[in-house]
Design a protein around this motif. Structure first.
Motif: not given
Length: 270
Positions: A151-159, A198-201
């Motif tokens: 899981a990762l925040g959407t780079p364009e909108s989440v710093p 829901n994700v491993d990391a």
């Protein structure tokens, strides 16, 4: 007889003048008293703030509103990029508290925030988290190649997402794990994905990881793998309640507010 009439008339006029003056003085005193006793206008401030600040600001809200009973704080939490776009498009806001300098600077450049009404307030750290008790063997960023979903925040909108992507690119891992990434609207959603297995990391701020007992911090990103994580805050120039917004802005810089922010894992910059 004429003199008597004139005397009576004069006395009557003097009586009218005295009565009028007394009435005016009483009215003036009453008006002044009403002015002094009238309660302060109730004001609601809208604070657009990065999702990672939610717990700390909710605590700060309690003490601030206790000191300023006529001011109510209403928070709009989300990804800093999305919040910046909302404000740029005219969404009502009195203060912007960003998790990224570039999002904040965009509003300064556009004349929406005056540079003198803003400051870099706190810093944060980027960490890799895994579900508590997970057995995937993910203990470092390099171990992300073992994950099925990240899981990762959407780079364009989440710093935090941009910082995370930068770190993975710096480590030469991005091309290997990009296809496994599940994007989220903010760091709190990333944390939820990890908490619920829901994700491993996931990659979040340290402050977010510390709020959960369902995740473990597997590793911290080296500071030289991404830009410095700095949170600027400032007053919106066209705020409908600029004076009250300034009060909260100054309160955020106080020792009391900084103590709360540091208790939640944020780092002072001074």
């Amino acid at each position: 007889m004429k003199k008597l009439w004139l005397s009576l008339f004069s006395m009557f006029m003097v009586l009218i003048l005295i009565t009028g003056c007394a009435t005016n003085e009483q009215s003036g005193a009453t008006g002044e008293q009403d002015k002094q006793e009238s309660p302060q206008e109730n004001v609601e401030l809208t604070i657009s703030a990065a999702a990672s600040l939610q717990d700390a600001l909710t605590d700060i809200q309690k003490s601030f509103e206790k000191e300023h009973e006529n001011i109510k704080l209403s928070f709009n939490f989300g990804g800093s990029g999305a919040l910046q776009q909302q404000i740029s498009q005219g969404a009502p806001a009195d203060i912007f508290f960003s998790a990224a300098e570039d999002k904040f600077q965009k509003l300064v450049e556009d004349g929406i925030i005056d540079e003198k009404d803003g400051t870099d307030l706190v810093g944060n750290e980027l960490v890799l988290v895994t579900p508590k008790g997970a057995d995937k063997g993910i203990n470092t960023f390099e171990d992300l190649t073992k994950a099925d979903k990240i899981a990762l925040g959407t780079p364009e909108s989440v710093p935090a997402g941009q910082y995370g992507k930068d770190s993975l690119e710096s480590l030469g891992l991005w091309s290997e794990v990009e296809g496994k990434v599940v994007y989220a609207k903010d760091v709190r959603q990333v944390l939820t994905y990890v908490e619920t297995n829901n994700v491993d990391a996931g990659i979040v701020y340290k402050t977010d990881a510390l709020t959960s007992d369902k995740v473990e911090i597997a590793a911290a990103a080296e500071e030289n793998t991404h830009d410095a994580i700095i949170y600027p805050v400032g007053v919106i120039k066209n705020s409908s309640h600029f004076k009250e917004a300034e009060l909260f802005y100054e309160y955020l810089k106080s020792d009391a507010a900084m103590k709360v922010l540091e208790e939640y894992g944020f780092k002072g910059l001074n």
